[in-house]
Design a protein around this motif. Structure first.
Motif, PDB file in Angstrom:
ATOM      1  N   ILE A 459    -125.701 -73.438   1.914  1.00  0.00           N
ATOM      2  CA  ILE A 459    -124.869 -73.375   0.710  1.00  0.00           C
ATOM      3  C   ILE A 459    -125.142 -72.072  -0.020  1.00  0.00           C
ATOM      4  O   ILE A 459    -126.307 -71.679  -0.196  1.00  0.00           O
ATOM      5  CB  ILE A 459    -125.152 -74.558  -0.240  1.00  0.00           C
ATOM      6  CG1 ILE A 459    -124.824 -75.889   0.454  1.00  0.00           C
ATOM      7  CG2 ILE A 459    -124.338 -74.435  -1.527  1.00  0.00           C
ATOM      8  CD1 ILE A 459    -125.203 -77.110  -0.382  1.00  0.00           C
ATOM      9  N   ILE A 484    -116.302 -74.707  -2.550  1.00  0.00           N
ATOM     10  CA  ILE A 484    -116.174 -75.883  -3.412  1.00  0.00           C
ATOM     11  C   ILE A 484    -115.733 -75.341  -4.762  1.00  0.00           C
ATOM     12  O   ILE A 484    -116.477 -74.586  -5.402  1.00  0.00           O
ATOM     13  CB  ILE A 484    -117.532 -76.618  -3.550  1.00  0.00           C
ATOM     14  CG1 ILE A 484    -118.096 -76.951  -2.163  1.00  0.00           C
ATOM     15  CG2 ILE A 484    -117.390 -77.864  -4.397  1.00  0.00           C
ATOM     16  CD1 ILE A 484    -119.568 -77.345  -2.185  1.00  0.00           C
ATOM     17  N   PHE A 521    -117.205 -85.124  -2.567  1.00  0.00           N
ATOM     18  CA  PHE A 521    -118.586 -85.189  -2.096  1.00  0.00           C
ATOM     19  C   PHE A 521    -118.666 -85.682  -0.656  1.00  0.00           C
ATOM     20  O   PHE A 521    -119.536 -85.251   0.126  1.00  0.00           O
ATOM     21  CB  PHE A 521    -119.441 -86.070  -3.029  1.00  0.00           C
ATOM     22  CG  PHE A 521    -120.017 -85.308  -4.181  1.00  0.00           C
ATOM     23  CD1 PHE A 521    -121.237 -84.659  -4.049  1.00  0.00           C
ATOM     24  CD2 PHE A 521    -119.333 -85.209  -5.384  1.00  0.00           C
ATOM     25  CE1 PHE A 521    -121.787 -83.943  -5.111  1.00  0.00           C
ATOM     26  CE2 PHE A 521    -119.862 -84.488  -6.443  1.00  0.00           C
ATOM     27  CZ  PHE A 521    -121.086 -83.854  -6.318  1.00  0.00           C
ATOM     28  N   ILE A 524    -117.780 -82.640   1.385  1.00  0.00           N
ATOM     29  CA  ILE A 524    -118.904 -81.699   1.397  1.00  0.00           C
ATOM     30  C   ILE A 524    -119.968 -82.153   2.392  1.00  0.00           C
ATOM     31  O   ILE A 524    -120.476 -81.358   3.196  1.00  0.00           O
ATOM     32  CB  ILE A 524    -119.505 -81.582  -0.020  1.00  0.00           C
ATOM     33  CG1 ILE A 524    -118.532 -80.857  -0.956  1.00  0.00           C
ATOM     34  CG2 ILE A 524    -120.844 -80.847   0.024  1.00  0.00           C
ATOM     35  CD1 ILE A 524    -118.902 -80.959  -2.426  1.00  0.00           C
ATOM     36  N   GLU A 525    -120.292 -83.448   2.357  1.00  0.00           N
ATOM     37  CA  GLU A 525    -121.296 -83.982   3.270  1.00  0.00           C
ATOM     38  C   GLU A 525    -120.877 -83.810   4.719  1.00  0.00           C
ATOM     39  O   GLU A 525    -121.670 -83.399   5.573  1.00  0.00           O
ATOM     40  CB  GLU A 525    -121.539 -85.465   2.960  1.00  0.00           C
ATOM     41  CG  GLU A 525    -122.630 -86.093   3.819  1.00  0.00           C
ATOM     42  CD  GLU A 525    -122.932 -87.526   3.434  1.00  0.00           C
ATOM     43  OE1 GLU A 525    -123.863 -88.108   4.022  1.00  0.00           O
ATOM     44  OE2 GLU A 525    -122.233 -88.075   2.560  1.00  0.00           O
ATOM     45  N   ILE A 555    -125.030 -79.521  -7.614  1.00  0.00           N
ATOM     46  CA  ILE A 555    -125.634 -78.999  -6.393  1.00  0.00           C
ATOM     47  C   ILE A 555    -126.866 -79.810  -6.001  1.00  0.00           C
ATOM     48  O   ILE A 555    -127.161 -79.971  -4.805  1.00  0.00           O
ATOM     49  CB  ILE A 555    -125.979 -77.505  -6.540  1.00  0.00           C
ATOM     50  CG1 ILE A 555    -126.395 -76.957  -5.169  1.00  0.00           C
ATOM     51  CG2 ILE A 555    -127.062 -77.268  -7.599  1.00  0.00           C
ATOM     52  CD1 ILE A 555    -126.439 -75.456  -5.104  1.00  0.00           C
ATOM     53  N   LYS A 557    -127.180 -82.991  -6.454  1.00  0.00           N
ATOM     54  CA  LYS A 557    -126.645 -84.206  -5.827  1.00  0.00           C
ATOM     55  C   LYS A 557    -126.268 -83.933  -4.365  1.00  0.00           C
ATOM     56  O   LYS A 557    -126.503 -84.764  -3.477  1.00  0.00           O
ATOM     57  CB  LYS A 557    -125.437 -84.701  -6.614  1.00  0.00           C
ATOM     58  CG  LYS A 557    -124.857 -86.000  -6.094  1.00  0.00           C
ATOM     59  CD  LYS A 557    -123.702 -86.472  -6.974  1.00  0.00           C
ATOM     60  CE  LYS A 557    -123.087 -87.752  -6.421  1.00  0.00           C
ATOM     61  NZ  LYS A 557    -121.966 -88.246  -7.274  1.00  0.00           N
ATOM     62  N   ILE A 558    -125.689 -82.752  -4.122  1.00  0.00           N
ATOM     63  CA  ILE A 558    -125.320 -82.386  -2.749  1.00  0.00           C
ATOM     64  C   ILE A 558    -126.566 -82.294  -1.879  1.00  0.00           C
ATOM     65  O   ILE A 558    -126.600 -82.792  -0.744  1.00  0.00           O
ATOM     66  CB  ILE A 558    -124.564 -81.038  -2.746  1.00  0.00           C
ATOM     67  CG1 ILE A 558    -123.210 -81.175  -3.447  1.00  0.00           C
ATOM     68  CG2 ILE A 558    -124.365 -80.529  -1.316  1.00  0.00           C
ATOM     69  CD1 ILE A 558    -122.505 -79.852  -3.668  1.00  0.00           C
ATOM     70  N   ARG A 561    -128.152 -85.483  -0.540  1.00  0.00           N
ATOM     71  CA  ARG A 561    -127.502 -86.046   0.651  1.00  0.00           C
ATOM     72  C   ARG A 561    -127.770 -85.176   1.878  1.00  0.00           C
ATOM     73  O   ARG A 561    -127.951 -85.684   2.981  1.00  0.00           O
ATOM     74  CB  ARG A 561    -125.994 -86.147   0.425  1.00  0.00           C
ATOM     75  CG  ARG A 561    -125.582 -87.100  -0.680  1.00  0.00           C
ATOM     76  CD  ARG A 561    -124.058 -87.245  -0.656  1.00  0.00           C
ATOM     77  NE  ARG A 561    -123.561 -88.128  -1.697  1.00  0.00           N
ATOM     78  CZ  ARG A 561    -122.318 -88.584  -1.753  1.00  0.00           C
ATOM     79  NH1 ARG A 561    -121.442 -88.248  -0.824  1.00  0.00           N
ATOM     80  NH2 ARG A 561    -121.934 -89.375  -2.734  1.00  0.00           N
ATOM     81  N   ASN A 562    -127.720 -83.854   1.680  1.00  0.00           N
ATOM     82  CA  ASN A 562    -127.875 -82.900   2.788  1.00  0.00           C
ATOM     83  C   ASN A 562    -128.864 -81.812   2.375  1.00  0.00           C
ATOM     84  O   ASN A 562    -128.475 -80.821   1.748  1.00  0.00           O
ATOM     85  CB  ASN A 562    -126.535 -82.255   3.151  1.00  0.00           C
ATOM     86  CG  ASN A 562    -125.518 -83.241   3.662  1.00  0.00           C
ATOM     87  OD1 ASN A 562    -124.869 -83.917   2.867  1.00  0.00           O
ATOM     88  ND2 ASN A 562    -125.346 -83.315   4.974  1.00  0.00           N
TER      89      ASN A 562
END
Length: 628
Positions: A459, A484, A521, A524-525, A555, A557-558, A561-562
């Motif tokens: 990212i 994004i 989201f 994005i994932e 960011i 939160k993103i 997940r990843n």
């Protein structure tokens, strides 16, 4: 380290032996072919000569239909350097047979030799372009392809002129033929000795089972290629260029003699002008693209080809026959210099058009299929050149168009083909807009972009200054970026086309659109799971005062997940531009700044645990410094 410019590749063993080998091969083919054409023209009556010359042209193209599919399979199954040595060794034998055919004056044997040269070219073709990605780095592909395209056209022209001149040394008797024989044998032996220095290029699919049925193999590969529209339509674009080039080059001798009443030297001048143009355009590609595979040059090239073709038709239609068939008389005739200039322009824009397409096919095609995809390209090139000949017959002989009118038809057809291809693959038009912006309104400098990983999920986190931030970043970073971005910006007319084509992910606040927020989201994932490079503007909106607003926690939160690397980046010099909010809302005043300096700066990647919103803001602020 990567070469700083394409000419430094000529000092590298990774490139120079191959470059020299392919140049000598193309040169030799055209020495023999031109000598044969002249011999036929001088020894036979006009109607017989025309028939045999057409047969010769067909025999040289026929092997591409018969053997290209097999050649592509061999190039994927075996070491390409080994195949090159065997092909060049065969060329020596063909050259010796060619000398005997010319000395004996046997037209049938000479045509057989021409067919064998076509077979050799058909087997060398897939290797020629498939070997480059194995020996060159990604940022050298454009430069390498540019040099190869330049050399190919120069070899074709110089071989044609050399064969014609050598045949004339003895006024058509055996002394001229012996000169030709000596040259083609010497060049073929030199080519073999040089090719032995080509580094190994291991087979990507050594277990491949060879299918000797060309129709079945071609059909199977076409079905596979069509699944990737960008590659398929790039191949169509390349083949169209060969049709266009063949249409112009085939008519230049007739135009010189029958329309301008010029001599053979005028034919050579016009052919040289086109070839010089292609060489210049090919070499300029590397500078205009900054070493990256810049698809934005393809629409520029297509537009230039159409413009040049229309002007060639208009100017050529007004040229008067020469009073004397000399180059000086042509040079001083009304419109001659403009005609030459636009012929050069067609070549230049042709270089802009074809080099990025070849580089893109090499870069995006799966390694295991690369040579076979190139073989399909060669088959379609040959097919389109046959179509070019048919178009010439239809328009010039059946419909009685003049040659300038035929040039106009071809130019307008080029515009239609370009619109069709760019509609099927919007990425070309999108990249053109990005390239245009970064080469007109701004002078973009890059710092630290080598920090961005070449592959794998990551990212980019960047400050948000203007409505064109995404375009400038997309133009600077060699790797495709998925942005994004705030949904209202995503939906701006014109920019929406660019963002949608680049598969941007629109997002807005959870309060305004809960479903859209959740959907963003999820996308994005999925993108990070697919290994994409994403870019986020953590401020969430454009700056109102030129300073960084607090970075939002989205960011984080993103990354929960990843957990992927995050590259902090900063844009410098955009505050105060037409697209920023300085002095009020953007777009409210006329642009006042053109060619202004802008910097794109990247810092060291942070791991997911360190990439907190506050930390990222501090990193980006440090990269931006005092220059807003």
């Amino acid at each position: 380290m990567a070469h700083r410019n394409q000419f430094q590749l000529l000092g590298s063993r990774r490139f120079l032996p191959f470059f020299t080998t392919q140049f000598l091969g193309a040169f030799n083919d055209n020495v023999f072919k031109s000598a044969l054409m002249v011999m036929i023209a001088f020894r036979l009556a006009a109607d017989q000569a025309n028939a045999l010359n057409n047969l010769a042209a067909g025999l040289f193209i026929l092997p591409f239909f018969l053997f290209s599919a097999t050649a592509g399979q061999l190039a994927d199954k075996y070491d390409k350097s080994l195949l090159i040595r065997r092909i060049k060794l065969a060329e020596i034998g063909i050259a010796m047979l060619g000398v005997y055919a010319l000395v004996s004056g046997s037209n049938s044997l000479s045509l057989l030799v021409l067919f064998l040269l076509g077979v050799q070219s058909a087997f060398f073709g897939p290797i020629k372009y498939a070997i480059l990605p194995q020996h060159l780095r990604r940022n050298e592909l454009v430069g390498g392809n540019a040099l190869v395209e330049m050399a190919t056209f120069v070899a074709i022209l110089s071989g044609t002129i050399t064969g014609t001149i050598l045949f004339g040394l003895g006024d058509g008797d055996s002394s001229g033929i012996w000169w030709i024989g000596g040259v083609i044998i010497a060049v073929s032996v030199t080519g073999y000795l040089v090719c032995r220095q080509v580094p190994t290029a291991p087979a990507p699919v050594p277990e491949l089972q060879i299918d000797l049925n060309p129709m079945r193999q071609t059909t199977r590969l076409l079905r596979e290629i069509v699944k990737t529209p960008a590659i398929f339509y790039s191949i169509i674009g390349i083949s169209w260029f060969w049709l266009l080039g063949a249409a112009y080059l085939t008519q230049i001798p007739s135009f010189s003699k029958n329309v301008l009443a010029g001599s053979e030297s005028l034919v050579a001048l016009l052919l040289c002008s086109f070839t010089i143009g292609v060489a210049i355009g090919s070499l300029l590609c590397e500078r205009l693209s900054g070493g990256r595979i810049e698809l934005g040059l393809v629409p520029l090239g297509a537009a230039g080809l159409t413009y040049g073709g229309i002007m060639l038709a208009v100017i050529g239609g007004n040229l008067a026959p020469l009073q004397e068939p000399s180059l000086l008389a042509f040079w001083h005739s009304a419109g001659a210099q403009a005609f030459l200039a636009h012929l050069v322009l067609i070549g230049i824009f042709g270089g802009f058009y074809i080099v990025p397409l070849y580089a893109m096919i090499q870069d995006r095609t799966e390694k295991a299929l690369r040579a076979r995809v190139i073989s399909i390209t060669n088959i379609l090139n040959a097919l389109f050149m046959v179509v070019s000949a048919i178009l010439g017959i239809v328009f010039l002989n059946m419909l009685n168009f003049s040659i300038p009118e035929f040039f106009l038809v071809i130019a307008l057809m080029n515009a239609a083909v370009a619109v069709f291809v760019f509609k099927k693959v919007p990425e070309f038009a999108m990249r053109f807009l990005v390239w245009l912006l970064s080469h007109t309104m701004y002078r973009v400098k890059h710092e630290g972009l080598e920090q961005i990983p070449d592959e794998g999920p990551a990212i980019i986190a960047c400050n948000h200054v203007s409505y064109v931030d995404a375009l400038l970043l997309a133009g600077a970073v060699r790797r495709p970026i998925r942005f994004i971005m705030y949904k209202p910006i995503y939906e701006i007319p014109v920019l929406h086309f660019v963002f949608r084509t680049g598969r941007a992910i629109p997002i807005c606040s959870k309060q305004k659109d809960p479903e859209g927020y959740a959907r963003a989201f999820e996308e994005i994932e999925q993108a990070l799971n697919d290994g994409d490079l994403l870019c986020i503007f953590p401020e969430g909106q454009l700056t109102k005062d030129g300073e960084l607003a607090p970075f939002k926690a989205g960011i984080e939160k993103i990354l929960q997940r990843n957990p992927v690397p995050v590259i902090p980046m900063a844009l410098r010099g955009l505050w105060g531009s037409f697209f920023s909010h300085k002095g009020g809302n953007a777009f409210t005043t006329l642009p006042k700044r053109f060619w202004s300096k802008v910097s794109v700066v990247a810092g060291k990647p942070l791991d997911a645990t360190s990439a907190r919103a506050a930390n990222l803001q501090e990193e980006v602020l440090g990269l931006r410094g005092e220059q807003r």
